[in-house]
Each structure stands twice: as structure tokens, then as C-alpha cells.
Design a protein around this motif. Structure first.
Motif, PDB file in Angstrom:
ATOM      1  N   THR A  61       0.912  -1.222   0.002  1.00  0.00           N
ATOM      2  CA  THR A  61      -0.030  -0.244  -0.095  1.00  0.00           C
ATOM      3  C   THR A  61       0.841   1.300  -0.057  1.00  0.00           C
ATOM      4  O   THR A  61       1.778   1.439   0.928  1.00  0.00           O
ATOM      5  CB  THR A  61      -1.036   0.119   1.093  1.00  0.00           C
ATOM      6  OG1 THR A  61      -1.603  -1.182   1.220  1.00  0.00           O
ATOM      7  CG2 THR A  61      -1.780   1.097   1.343  1.00  0.00           C
ATOM      8  N   LEU A  62       0.820   2.203  -1.042  1.00  0.00           N
ATOM      9  CA  LEU A  62       1.490   3.311  -0.973  1.00  0.00           C
ATOM     10  C   LEU A  62       1.910   4.200   0.259  1.00  0.00           C
ATOM     11  O   LEU A  62       2.815   4.687   0.473  1.00  0.00           O
ATOM     12  CB  LEU A  62       1.004   4.195  -2.207  1.00  0.00           C
ATOM     13  CG  LEU A  62       1.205   3.698  -3.633  1.00  0.00           C
ATOM     14  CD1 LEU A  62       0.469   4.616  -4.791  1.00  0.00           C
ATOM     15  CD2 LEU A  62       2.764   3.585  -4.103  1.00  0.00           C
ATOM     16  N   SER A  63       0.662   4.477   0.801  1.00  0.00           N
ATOM     17  CA  SER A  63       0.844   5.124   2.024  1.00  0.00           C
ATOM     18  C   SER A  63       1.593   4.575   3.208  1.00  0.00           C
ATOM     19  O   SER A  63       2.093   5.242   4.094  1.00  0.00           O
ATOM     20  CB  SER A  63      -0.618   5.490   2.684  1.00  0.00           C
ATOM     21  OG  SER A  63      -1.285   4.316   3.007  1.00  0.00           O
ATOM     22  N   ASN A  64       1.897   3.239   2.963  1.00  0.00           N
ATOM     23  CA  ASN A  64       2.961   2.766   4.124  1.00  0.00           C
ATOM     24  C   ASN A  64       4.390   2.988   3.733  1.00  0.00           C
ATOM     25  O   ASN A  64       5.191   2.709   4.679  1.00  0.00           O
ATOM     26  CB  ASN A  64       2.739   1.005   3.998  1.00  0.00           C
ATOM     27  CG  ASN A  64       1.291   0.662   4.562  1.00  0.00           C
ATOM     28  OD1 ASN A  64       0.714   1.563   5.011  1.00  0.00           O
ATOM     29  ND2 ASN A  64       0.976  -0.483   4.518  1.00  0.00           N
ATOM     30  N   TRP A  65       4.552   3.394   2.535  1.00  0.00           N
ATOM     31  CA  TRP A  65       6.064   3.573   2.222  1.00  0.00           C
ATOM     32  C   TRP A  65       6.698   4.738   3.095  1.00  0.00           C
ATOM     33  O   TRP A  65       7.983   4.613   3.433  1.00  0.00           O
ATOM     34  CB  TRP A  65       6.500   3.962   0.626  1.00  0.00           C
ATOM     35  CG  TRP A  65       6.252   2.578  -0.082  1.00  0.00           C
ATOM     36  CD1 TRP A  65       5.441   2.273  -1.057  1.00  0.00           C
ATOM     37  CD2 TRP A  65       7.141   1.354   0.225  1.00  0.00           C
ATOM     38  NE1 TRP A  65       5.731   0.947  -1.366  1.00  0.00           N
ATOM     39  CE2 TRP A  65       6.801   0.651  -0.863  1.00  0.00           C
ATOM     40  CE3 TRP A  65       8.251   1.236   0.520  1.00  0.00           C
ATOM     41  CZ2 TRP A  65       7.297  -0.738  -0.902  1.00  0.00           C
ATOM     42  CZ3 TRP A  65       8.886  -0.119   0.394  1.00  0.00           C
ATOM     43  CH2 TRP A  65       8.559  -0.989  -0.317  1.00  0.00           C
ATOM     44  N   THR A  66       5.977   5.644   3.540  1.00  0.00           N
ATOM     45  CA  THR A  66       6.404   6.858   4.559  1.00  0.00           C
ATOM     46  C   THR A  66       7.241   6.294   5.819  1.00  0.00           C
ATOM     47  O   THR A  66       8.301   6.195   6.270  1.00  0.00           O
ATOM     48  CB  THR A  66       5.525   7.784   4.779  1.00  0.00           C
ATOM     49  OG1 THR A  66       5.149   8.312   3.580  1.00  0.00           O
ATOM     50  CG2 THR A  66       6.052   8.962   5.683  1.00  0.00           C
ATOM     51  N   ALA A  67       6.189   5.055   6.377  1.00  0.00           N
ATOM     52  CA  ALA A  67       6.595   4.279   7.384  1.00  0.00           C
ATOM     53  C   ALA A  67       7.985   3.379   7.397  1.00  0.00           C
ATOM     54  O   ALA A  67       8.881   3.311   8.085  1.00  0.00           O
ATOM     55  CB  ALA A  67       5.537   3.711   8.363  1.00  0.00           C
ATOM     56  N   ILE A  68       7.995   2.775   6.289  1.00  0.00           N
ATOM     57  CA  ILE A  68       8.821   1.797   5.632  1.00  0.00           C
ATOM     58  C   ILE A  68      10.179   2.636   5.713  1.00  0.00           C
ATOM     59  O   ILE A  68      11.142   2.263   5.924  1.00  0.00           O
ATOM     60  CB  ILE A  68       8.401   0.809   4.563  1.00  0.00           C
ATOM     61  CG1 ILE A  68       7.178   0.231   4.983  1.00  0.00           C
ATOM     62  CG2 ILE A  68       9.552  -0.087   3.975  1.00  0.00           C
ATOM     63  CD1 ILE A  68       6.815  -0.820   3.689  1.00  0.00           C
ATOM     64  N   ASN A  69       9.965   3.549   4.943  1.00  0.00           N
ATOM     65  CA  ASN A  69      11.399   4.314   4.654  1.00  0.00           C
ATOM     66  C   ASN A  69      11.788   5.052   5.994  1.00  0.00           C
ATOM     67  O   ASN A  69      13.194   5.024   6.003  1.00  0.00           O
ATOM     68  CB  ASN A  69      11.056   5.373   3.770  1.00  0.00           C
ATOM     69  CG  ASN A  69      11.134   5.125   2.220  1.00  0.00           C
ATOM     70  OD1 ASN A  69      11.637   3.939   1.770  1.00  0.00           O
ATOM     71  ND2 ASN A  69      10.255   5.762   1.282  1.00  0.00           N
ATOM     72  N   LYS A  70      11.188   5.083   6.981  1.00  0.00           N
ATOM     73  CA  LYS A  70      11.400   5.748   8.084  1.00  0.00           C
ATOM     74  C   LYS A  70      12.290   4.525   9.046  1.00  0.00           C
ATOM     75  O   LYS A  70      13.345   4.939   9.766  1.00  0.00           O
ATOM     76  CB  LYS A  70      10.488   6.094   9.185  1.00  0.00           C
ATOM     77  CG  LYS A  70      10.676   6.974  10.317  1.00  0.00           C
ATOM     78  CD  LYS A  70       9.345   7.312  11.137  1.00  0.00           C
ATOM     79  CE  LYS A  70      10.008   8.022  12.481  1.00  0.00           C
ATOM     80  NZ  LYS A  70      10.780   7.262  13.484  1.00  0.00           N
ATOM     81  N   ILE A  71      11.714   3.328   8.879  1.00  0.00           N
ATOM     82  CA  ILE A  71      12.620   2.349   9.363  1.00  0.00           C
ATOM     83  C   ILE A  71      14.019   2.266   8.850  1.00  0.00           C
ATOM     84  O   ILE A  71      14.875   2.160   9.486  1.00  0.00           O
ATOM     85  CB  ILE A  71      11.940   0.976   9.039  1.00  0.00           C
ATOM     86  CG1 ILE A  71      10.464   0.700   9.666  1.00  0.00           C
ATOM     87  CG2 ILE A  71      12.916  -0.211   9.368  1.00  0.00           C
ATOM     88  CD1 ILE A  71       9.853  -0.467   9.517  1.00  0.00           C
ATOM     89  N   GLY A  72      14.208   2.668   7.381  1.00  0.00           N
ATOM     90  CA  GLY A  72      15.400   2.538   7.046  1.00  0.00           C
ATOM     91  C   GLY A  72      16.257   3.808   7.535  1.00  0.00           C
ATOM     92  O   GLY A  72      17.499   3.660   7.820  1.00  0.00           O
ATOM     93  N   VAL A  73      15.590   4.891   7.780  1.00  0.00           N
ATOM     94  CA  VAL A  73      16.309   6.034   8.371  1.00  0.00           C
ATOM     95  C   VAL A  73      16.879   5.771   9.898  1.00  0.00           C
ATOM     96  O   VAL A  73      17.847   6.076  10.307  1.00  0.00           O
ATOM     97  CB  VAL A  73      15.385   7.486   8.452  1.00  0.00           C
ATOM     98  CG1 VAL A  73      15.999   8.329   9.059  1.00  0.00           C
ATOM     99  CG2 VAL A  73      15.189   7.605   6.856  1.00  0.00           C
ATOM    100  N   ASP A  74      15.808   5.160  10.657  1.00  0.00           N
ATOM    101  CA  ASP A  74      16.241   4.685  11.866  1.00  0.00           C
ATOM    102  C   ASP A  74      17.370   3.751  12.231  1.00  0.00           C
ATOM    103  O   ASP A  74      18.394   3.806  12.944  1.00  0.00           O
ATOM    104  CB  ASP A  74      15.024   3.974  12.664  1.00  0.00           C
ATOM    105  CG  ASP A  74      13.858   5.110  12.724  1.00  0.00           C
ATOM    106  OD1 ASP A  74      14.324   6.544  12.993  1.00  0.00           O
ATOM    107  OD2 ASP A  74      12.818   4.793  12.969  1.00  0.00           O
ATOM    108  N   TRP A  75      17.477   2.497  11.005  1.00  0.00           N
ATOM    109  CA  TRP A  75      18.349   1.793  11.269  1.00  0.00           C
ATOM    110  C   TRP A  75      19.724   2.428  10.791  1.00  0.00           C
ATOM    111  O   TRP A  75      20.915   2.003  11.385  1.00  0.00           O
ATOM    112  CB  TRP A  75      17.957   0.561   9.819  1.00  0.00           C
ATOM    113  CG  TRP A  75      16.979  -0.395  10.409  1.00  0.00           C
ATOM    114  CD1 TRP A  75      16.486  -0.377  11.593  1.00  0.00           C
ATOM    115  CD2 TRP A  75      16.770  -1.413   9.764  1.00  0.00           C
ATOM    116  NE1 TRP A  75      15.702  -1.588  11.650  1.00  0.00           N
ATOM    117  CE2 TRP A  75      15.908  -2.168  10.494  1.00  0.00           C
ATOM    118  CE3 TRP A  75      17.075  -1.949   8.408  1.00  0.00           C
ATOM    119  CZ2 TRP A  75      15.420  -3.453  10.295  1.00  0.00           C
ATOM    120  CZ3 TRP A  75      16.558  -3.269   8.215  1.00  0.00           C
ATOM    121  CH2 TRP A  75      15.643  -3.818   8.935  1.00  0.00           C
ATOM    122  N   ALA A  76      19.864   3.324   9.912  1.00  0.00           N
ATOM    123  CA  ALA A  76      21.038   3.916   9.608  1.00  0.00           C
ATOM    124  C   ALA A  76      21.609   5.112  10.536  1.00  0.00           C
ATOM    125  O   ALA A  76      22.723   5.384  10.611  1.00  0.00           O
ATOM    126  CB  ALA A  76      20.698   4.749   8.171  1.00  0.00           C
TER     127      ALA A  76
END
Length: 747
Positions: A61-76
Motif C-alpha cells: 500500500t503506497l501510504s505505508n512507504w513513508t513508515a517503511i522508509n523511516k525504518i531505513g532512516v532509523d536503522w542508519a
């Protein structure tokens, strides 16, 4: 055993929805891009094990990519990253399959029981497309992301003052990383759900530390077959394993014969006679070959080949029953009916049969083949592989847009017969041991027309909260639309049956009072509202005394609806028709205005109603009816008038046009004569009298014949209603944000 319902989460535009399956047939209906194909693809991709490799980032679902990308930011950025699966579960595509299992069928589901004391009822399994190992996933993402950042930061600075390039190396984000590496780190895992929470509206969260099941939890529980929509070369499911994409009956027969009937495969007693006949035919044919080629072979031997020590040439034929069907004339259609052999020559090859019937025959034969494969008919029971396993207790048949294959009339034949074909076996029929559920997605009003109301599942677009909101959809079970009001339900279902209504596929609906409006409102839209003319609007002719009976349906669908109706003024204490006027305590006899919108009976209240009072609380339905109108009748002076119905309102809105129509006949002439009177009040009285016995539909047809399309203006109240509808449709316009490759999947 049956599937009670399937909850879909985070799959394309289906953020969270429940699809309840009927016991036999379930029909998906809805406007374009409402989510029907998304639901079908979710079923296919999760339930067909071989199709899971086709899940991609565009299925999130497109609206979920904001939260998924935030996981990447948090991991980094964080030194102590979160490796738990819980952070992914609300974001990844998944389906919850709830089976209704009887106690005597417990042996089928012994491997997926939630507790040892489970004794039948609902049993749920979640299939989630999630990270396999979050720690390995984290390490790979951080390594790739860090390398990209290091490379960019180490680029030498040449001292130039111009702004630096916007170039970013892969991976720019978590989405960018998963676009390439999704299936390396993601897979479908299965979890047992808590049956006590099956009825709750929201999908249940998995307990922390939940362990996934080994293997496929539905292996041996049900067989799933698919007939995809005919989309040509772009069909992503074309060539589905096990599905014959050649729709000719001869091709279908060859495939069926090879799997179920071929006497050379695992022969039994019933095949002996056929095999002996084939062997005799081979011996006779071999003798003929030896005689026919003897002179040619003798010539070869005259060239000293084969020599004394060389092997001798021997001709041997092979009679294959399958090859006997492998030609263009394997299937023919007799032009004349009857058993007289003399008429057998009057046949045509199957390619000369109508395309619609070719496709019908092909689709029905596919259903026959799927059923017989499930029931292990003929040789299929003896062959190895999955066919040698016990028969699954449930057969799930998915059919996507059968109208893509069939002519309009044939669509109705197909939907009426398809399920009975799937059950036409001695071990099926009405026996409960094995169950069949058929799910069909369609855009065809012909198919919806032939389907029981309780089998329809309407995919409803959610209204966008803002201009940049991501479109999503919900699913409405039409079974409960009318509640306990059986009279209203009977009326609505009978009305839809008689009108061949396309309401379930429209962007908006317009309900009109009578035949005159039914003829002229489309004329107004085409001539004066080009934006509306581009939309898919369903126009329903339904009298003012019955329009309100569709209220439960329209409110359930959430469909933008304009109700165009008459004022129908009557006396203060009698039901006698009266020319409308304020201050006389007149009432309306129109049930729509009294009981629905604006829910007022007094004429003065109706005339004073505000725009907000004329529309529903959620702003999706509006009533448009004659009200106080300002007209310039004589000498350029503005005067007020109150039309009684559509026809006199139309005249008042086109006075100049009607004043020159006195040469006509019928109601049109009487209306034209009325506006010749000196006083507006006299004209209104004359029109009111003319409407008593006038033929309204005849007047509308006359107007279509003698007037130019752009000259006839809609009455003021209809113009206001059409403007409202245009504004609402523009505000609710859905602009798909998915890439072009996923546009089809978003439907």
C-alpha cells in the motif's frame, strides 16, 4: 469446509478490508479502480504458492512507504536498531484466511489447530509477506546504504560555486533498496490466529514472539484454480502454469484427453479393446508401408547400402490417440441437427463458430477440467504427483472478468451455469463432504443482473481526506444492506432486476422522476456539462414515491447521487393537486421529499430549505426539486414563479424558445400557448392545467427533434444539481499515484 472470510491488509489500495465469501458464488462489483482486481490478485498471489514470487514493492500500500522508509532512516542513524518483526507487521501485505471447519473434518486441519481443545468452527491462518531474517536484512541494507553515502561524500570538491548535482547512489531509501532486493530478504510466512478474535473488525495483532508455521498450511485443504481476464499481451497472469491459454475446444479436448482419458497411459480393463484396435491398425498399416516402400528400398540396396554387415531398414508406425485430435478438423459443428449420417458432411470447423460461443464453450470446458482434476477423474487418479494425494475438501475457483471473453447475452448464460458445472459430479452435487466456492470479479451489469443480491460484494472507494491522499477501498457485503426491512429489500432487488441497472459500476447516479427527465437530462449533460459527460453516471428512472426506497442501497454504496424530483404540491388538508404557492399551508405529496431529503412535508419549509438541508449529512446525496424561480416574463421586469413539475420549470427556463413553438401539437403546443398570455400568473395556471392530462414523454421527444442541443437549457433546480454533482466528482477524483506498470493492479 468453507472459507468464511478473508481479511486483506496493506495490499495495494486495500489497506484493510474484509471480503466475506458466500457459500457458493461471490461476485465482486464496483467502479473502475475500486480494488476488485487487487482483491483477486491478493487471493492468487498468497494462496497459489507458485505465484508468491510475483509479489513486488508495487503491491505494498503506497501510504505505508513513508513508515517503511523511516525504518531505513532509523536503522542508519540509531546505534541500537529494532530487529523485531512487530515493526513490519502493520506495514507489509498479508491476508487472514478464516475457514469454517466442522468437527468431523478436524483431521484435515490437525497441523494448524490453535489449541488441543478446539472442536470446530472458525480457524484462521495469516499469510504475511515479511522479512525472513531482520538481522541479515539490516546488515545488507546498512552496508549498501553506508557504501553509497561514503562514495558520495568522498567525491573531490573542485571549488565550483554552482549547486552540486542531485545525483544519489543506490540505495537512496528503504524503498529503493527493496525494489532490487525484495525477494532476497522477504518471504511469505504463515501464522495461526486466535479464533476468539475472528469476529472483530480489525485484524488481530500477533502475539510477540509468534512462531511461523513450517510449509504451506493450506496444502491438502483446498485446490485453487484461476481463469484470468483476457488482457492480451500485457496480461501478467497469461501462461499460468496448468492453464491452457488456447481457447479452442479442440485444444481443450486434447489436454483433457491426455490427462484423464488416454488409453496408453496407465491402461485399465476398459482400455483393452481400444488398445487392441490400435495395435491391429498399426500392424495393417506397417504391412502397407512395407509394400509401398519396397521398390524405393530395393533401389537403395542397389547402391550397396545397406551392405551385408549394415542393419536392415525396417519401417514401423505408431498410432497415437492424442495425435488423432491434433488437427484443425478435430472438432466440427454440424449445421443441421439430427442423427442422420447423411448430414454429417454438412459441418464447419470450430473457427467458424461465433467468437462469443467459442469462448463460452472454452470457459465451461475449463471448469469441467478443473472439477475433474479435483475429483481425480479417469487417469488422473492413477498418475503420480499431487493427483495421487487425497482429494482436498475445498475447491476455490477464481474467475476474473469473464465478460472479457463473452458477448453480453452469453455472460448471463455463463454466470447462471458455471457453479452447477463445478458441482456436476456424483461425489459433489448437494453432498457436504466436498465444497466448492466460486469468486468472480466483473464490470458487467449483465452478470450482476443474474446474481442474487446476497452474493454481491461491492468495492467502495474511500473518499480522499485531502488532495494528496492515497486512494484506498473498502468492501461492502450487500447481504445486510436493507437490514430487516424486507419490503424495501424486495422492491430494490426487483427494481434492479427489471432495469438492468449498472449502479454498481458507476462513478455517480442520477435518480429522475419520469420519462421526460430520463430523455432530457442526458441531453443537458452532453450539451452543457462536458466534465460530467466524461464520468460514468448511471441514470435511473424512478418515481418520486419510490426513490427513497433505494436510500439504504445508495447510502451503503456511498455513491454520489443526485435525486431529481417534482414538488408535487397538494392541499393543506386534502390530497388534491394544487399549483404551488407560499403562505397557504400547502404540503408535498412526494415521499422522497417528506421521508428522505430534505425530510420536510410543508411546502413553505421545502421552498425555504437551505442547500445543506437538501443534501445528506455526509454530502454524498442531494435532492433537486423545483423552487422559487426568478424569470423575466414581460417588459423586462423580474418576477417570481414556483414551478409544479419538471415540464413547467423547463418552460420557465427557456421562455424565449417556447414562445415560438406554437405550431407544434400536444403538450408542447399547450405549453407554448400558455406563455403567450399577458400575465405570468395566468401562464402558470395554464401550464398547471395542461400538465393534468399532457403526454410528458411526447413533449420531451418533440423537443429533442426540433431544438438544437445547446439551445435548450436545464431548469434552474436541475442546473444547480448538476453543478453540485460536477463539483463533487471533481473533488473526489482519484488520481492513481502508482507507476504505469501497476495501474492494472490497482483496480
Amino acid at each position: 469446509m468453507k472459507i468464511a472470510h478473508i481479511d486483506i491488509q496493506n495490499f495495494r489500495k486495500l489497506k484493510s478490508c474484509r471480503v466475506e465469501l458466500a457459500a457458493e458464488k461471490t461476485i465482486f462489483v464496483g467502479a473502475n479502480n475500486s480494488g476488485k482486481t487487487s482483491a483477486m490478485d491478493a487471493f492468487i498471489m498468497f494462496l497459489k504458492r507458485a505465484k508468491r514470487r510475483e509479489l513486488s514493492t508495487t503491491d505494498f500500500t503506497l501510504s505505508n512507504w513513508t513508515a517503511i522508509n523511516k525504518i531505513g532512516v532509523d536503522w542508519a542513524s540509531k546505534g541500537n536498531p529494532d530487529f523485531s518483526r512487530e515493526i513490519w507487521q502493520p506495514l507489509v501485505p498479508s491476508i487472514d484466511v478464516w475457514l469454517q471447519v466442522e468437527e468431523q473434518q478436524i483431521h484435515y486441519v490437525s497441523d494448524i489447530l490453535p489449541t488441543l481443545d478446539w472442536d470446530g468452527g472458525l480457524l484462521g491462518i495469516r499469510l504475511a509477506f515479511e522479512p525472513k531474517n531482520t538481522e541479515d536484512f539490516y546488515k545488507s541494507f546498512i552496508a549498501a546504504f553506508t557504501t553509497a553515502q561514503t562514495t558520495m561524500s568522498s567525491r573531490p570538491n573542485n571549488g565550483a560555486k554552482e549547486s552540486r548535482s542531485t545525483l544519489a547512489l543506490w540505495p537512496k531509501s528503504m524503498r529503493d533498496f527493496l525494489d532490487q532486493e525484495l525477494h532476497k530478504y522477504f518471504s511469505v510466512n504463515a501464522y495461526v490466529l486466535d479464533p476468539s478474535k475472528a469476529k472483530q473488525a480489525e485484524p488481530q495483532p500477533l502475539p510477540a514472539g509468534s512462531e511461523s508455521l513450517d510449509g504451506d498450511p493450506f496444502d491438502g485443504l483446498f485446490k485453487i484454480d484461476i481463469i484470468n481476464a483476457q488482457r492480451g499481451f500485457s496480461d501478467p497472469n497469461a501462461g499460468e502454469s496448468g492453464i491452457n491459454t488456447d481457447r479452442r475446444l479442440s485444444s481443450q479436448l486434447r489436454q483433457y484427453f491426455d490427462k484423464h482419458l488416454n488409453p496408453t497411459e496407465l491402461p485399465d480393463v476398459t482400455d483393452i479393446d481400444a488398445l487392441e484396435a490400435m495395435e491391429q491398425a498399426r500392424i495393417v498399416f506397417d504391412k502397407k508401408l512395407k509394400t509401398s516402400f519396397s521398390s524405393a528400398i530395393n533401389e537403395l540396396e542397389g547402391l550397396n547400402y545397406p551392405g551385408f554387415s549394415d542393419p536392415q531398414i525396417l519401417l514401423s508406425s505408431k498410432v497415437s490417440p492424442l495425435e488423432g485430435l491434433n488437427h484443425d478438423s478435430a472438432v466440427q459443428f454440424k449445421v443441421t441437427r439430427g442423427d442422420d449420417p447423411a448430414h454429417d458432411a454438412l459441418c464447419l470447423p470450430e473457427k467458424y463458430n461465433g467468437l462469443g460461443y467459442q469462448n463460452l464453450i472454452s470457459m465451461i470446458f475449463n471448469l469441467i477440467r478443473f472439477r475433474d482434476e479435483w475429483m481425480r477423474v479417469g487417469k488422473a487418479a492413477k498418475k503420480g504427483g499431487s493427483d495421487s494425494q487425497p482429494i482436498e475438501p475445498l475447491h476455490l475457483m477464481l474467475i476474473e472478468e469473464p465478460e472479457a471473453h463473452l458477448h453480453a447475452q452469453v455472460q448471463q448464460v455463463f454466470i447462471k451455469k458455471a457453479f452447477s458445472v463445478l458441482r456436476n459430479h456424483p461425489d459433489l452435487k448437494d453432498k457436504p463432504q466436498f465444497s466448492t466456492q466460486m469468486v468472480v470479479s466483473t464490470h458487467s451489469s449483465h452478470i450482476a443482473h443474474e446474481t442474487d443480491f446476497t452474493s454481491l460484494r461491492y468495492f467502495r472507494r474511500k473518499q480522499l481526506a485531502c488532495q494528496h491522499d492515497v486512494p484506498c477501498a473498502t468492501v461492502v457485503n450487500m447481504t445486510t444492506t436493507f437490514g430487516s426491512d424486507t419490503d424495501t429489500a424486495k422492491f430494490a432487488t426487483r427494481y434492479l432486476k427489471t432495469t438492468h441497472c449498472d449502479l454498481f459500476f458507476a462513478d455517480a447516479a442520477i435518480l429522475v422522476e419520469g420519462q421526460a427527465e430520463r430523455l432530457l437530462v442526458p441531453h443537458f449533460i452532453r450539451s452543457h456539462y462536458p466534465d460530467l459527460d466524461k464520468s460514468y453516471i448511471s441514470l435511473l428512472e424512478i418515481g418520486g414515491s419510490h426513490a427513497h426506497r433505494l436510500r439504504p442501497l445508495l447510502e451503503t454504496l456511498g455513491l454520489l447521487t443526485l435525486v431529481i424530483t417534482d414538488l408535487d404540491s397538494i392541499g393543506a388538508t386534502t390530497n388534491k393537486k394544487e399549483r404551488p404557492a407560499k403562505g397557504k399551508n400547502y404540503r408535498t405529496g412526494n415521499d422522497t421529499l417528506k421521508n428522505w431529503l430534505p425530510a420536510k412535508e410543508g411546502l413553505d419549509e421545502l421552498l425555504d430549505a437551505t442547500p445543506d438541508q437538501k443534501q445528506s449529512q455526509d454530502g454524498t446525496i442531494k435532492a433537486a426539486y423545483p423552487s422559487i424561480t426568478t424569470v423575466t416574463y414581460k417588459d423586462g421586469n423580474a418576477e417570481q414563479a414556483i414551478p409544479y413539475t419538471f415540464e413547467d420549470a423547463l418552460v420557465l427556463g427557456n421562455l424565449t424558445l417556447f414562445k415560438v413553438m406554437t405550431d407544434n401539437t400536444g403538450l408542447l403546443k399547450r405549453m407554448a400557448d400558455a406563455v403567450q398570455k399577458e400575465a405570468l400568473d395566468d401562464a402558470l395556471e395554464a401550464m398547471f392545467d395542461a400538465l393534468e392530462n399532457g403526454k410528458k414523454a411526447e413533449m420531451a421527444l418533440d423537443l429533442l427533434y426540433i431544438t438544437e442541443p445547446n439551445h435548450l437549457r436545464p431548469p434552474e433546480y436541475i442546473a444547480e444539481g448538476l453543478e453540485w454533482l460536477k463539483t463533487k466528482l471533481a473533488a473526489n477524483a482519484v488520481v492513481l499515484a502508482e507507476p504505469a506498470a501497476t495501474t492494472e493492479g490497482a483496480r
